[in-house]
Design an enzyme around this catalytic site. Structure first.
Site, PDB file in Angstrom:
ATOM      1  N   LYS A 191     -17.105  26.329 -73.928  1.00  0.00           N
ATOM      2  CA  LYS A 191     -18.031  26.536 -75.282  1.00  0.00           C
ATOM      3  C   LYS A 191     -17.748  25.263 -76.223  1.00  0.00           C
ATOM      4  O   LYS A 191     -18.643  24.508 -76.761  1.00  0.00           O
ATOM      5  CB  LYS A 191     -17.373  27.718 -76.027  1.00  0.00           C
ATOM      6  CG  LYS A 191     -17.669  27.704 -77.541  1.00  0.00           C
ATOM      7  CD  LYS A 191     -19.001  27.660 -77.912  1.00  0.00           C
ATOM      8  CE  LYS A 191     -19.122  28.076 -79.437  1.00  0.00           C
ATOM      9  NZ  LYS A 191     -18.399  26.923 -80.198  1.00  0.00           N
ATOM     10  N   ARG A 221      -3.545  25.121 -82.644  1.00  0.00           N
ATOM     11  CA  ARG A 221      -4.800  23.886 -82.104  1.00  0.00           C
ATOM     12  C   ARG A 221      -4.362  22.454 -82.187  1.00  0.00           C
ATOM     13  O   ARG A 221      -4.732  21.688 -81.656  1.00  0.00           O
ATOM     14  CB  ARG A 221      -6.061  24.294 -82.679  1.00  0.00           C
ATOM     15  CG  ARG A 221      -6.632  25.541 -82.574  1.00  0.00           C
ATOM     16  CD  ARG A 221      -7.618  25.745 -83.557  1.00  0.00           C
ATOM     17  NE  ARG A 221      -7.896  27.216 -83.929  1.00  0.00           N
ATOM     18  CZ  ARG A 221      -7.155  27.923 -84.746  1.00  0.00           C
ATOM     19  NH1 ARG A 221      -6.189  27.517 -85.323  1.00  0.00           N
ATOM     20  NH2 ARG A 221      -7.489  29.278 -84.864  1.00  0.00           N
TER      21      ARG A 221
END
Length: 294
Positions: free
Chosen positions: A224, A182
């Site tokens: 999301k 990430r």
DNA sequence: TTGCAGGGGTCAA
DNA sequence: TTGACCCCTGCA
């Protein structure tokens, strides 16, 4: 003194607030919306919001915020803790079936924190395929390295670094924060936000669909993460962030069958309407703590 | 002790 | 639509 219907008493390094309803520290800080509040041994929670440290304790209807003045309350805590909102009426409106009744009874003291959209964005990019303790560690590590030091109660705390600061980080150093795959998303997103390719402050003024579309242009941001960013920064309350837990609870309790993410979104939109975000939070907390659908 | 699955999703093929 | 993905934890 009285401030917006709340009774405030100011101490040397703390304030006491009376008249708060529909709040519980455990529910609010551990319902999964935030990652920077640490539970202390006395049951209070310590966290950093903007450039302030606060220690929140709630007992017998009285909230104590340590390391804070009345001015801090006006400038930060009142809004951040969403104290101006009538949660009793929200809960009343949502508790129209047995499932929501139970979920609300379980997490009756949840308040949706109005977090900094930038911090929420990065926090939820980190949340992808990750676990809460790990997310907390990564957010803390990023703050420790790139944030600014604050002192409270003889301890050091760190602000969450701005996009201007993070965009200048190098990937290798950022990876030391254990964000894994990430990290490159964080770096690229910081660059785009710092250059105002996406303006986070205007999200609240856009239509919900447009705000989500704008956010998903950022690397590491899908529906999301976008919905979490919108909901937990207080920009939009009609979103229904649908992760695996919410999907499970909706399938098991409402749809009574397997359903796609899109079907769940559509159902939530029609069934919960403008309060979908609040419903999601009660349901998520209820589902996760009771391991519903596992 | 070692090994393996899987986690609050996203991206690319 | 499906797998890979960092890193860590839990559990054989």
């Amino acid at each position: 003194m009285l401030y917006r219907g709340l009774e405030i008493e100011e101490g040397p390094d703390f304030i006491i607030i009376g008249g708060i309803k529909d709040f519980d520290a455990v529910h609010t800080f551990e319902c999964g919306q935030c990652f920077r509040w640490i539970r202390e041994t006395d049951g209070s929670y310590t966290g950093v919001v903007r450039n302030r440290v606060g220690n929140v304790k709630f007992r017998d209807g009285l909230m104590t915020i340590g390391y804070s003045s009345f001015k801090d309350f006006q400038d930060i805590w009142y809004d951040y803790l969403d104290l101006g909102r009538d949660y009793s009426s929200i809960k009343k409106e949502l508790a129209k079936d047995e499932i929501m009744e139970k979920a609300i009874a379980f997490g009756y003291g949840i308040r949706l924190l109005r977090q900094d959209p930038w911090e929420a964005l990065i926090s939820f990019i980190i949340s992808a395929n990750n676990r809460i303790p790990m997310i907390m560690k990564v957010v803390a590590a990023i703050s420790n390295i790139y944030g600014e030091e604050l002192t409270a109660g003889g301890k050091s705390y760190y602000t969450f670094p701005g996009s201007d600061k993070l965009q200048g980080a190098n990937l290798e150093e950022l990876e030391a924060c254990r964000g894994g795959f990430r990290c490159k998303y964080i770096l690229n997103t910081a660059g785009k936000v710092a250059k105002c390719v996406v303006e986070l402050d205007m999200l609240g003024r856009l239509a919900t669909g447009d705000a989500r579309e704008l956010l998903t242009r950022l690397p590491g941001v899908g529906n999301k993460v976008a919905d979490c960013t919108l909901l937990y920064s207080g920009a939009k309350y009609d979103v229904f962030p649908t992760d695996v837990w919410v999907k499970r609870v909706m399938e098991e309790l409402y749809l009574k069958r397997e359903a796609s993410f899109k079907e769940i979104q559509t159902f939530a939109h029609e069934y919960f309407g403008h309060l979908a975000g609040f419903a999601q939070q009660y349901l998520f907390y209820y589902a996760r703590e009771n391991r519903i659908g596992v």
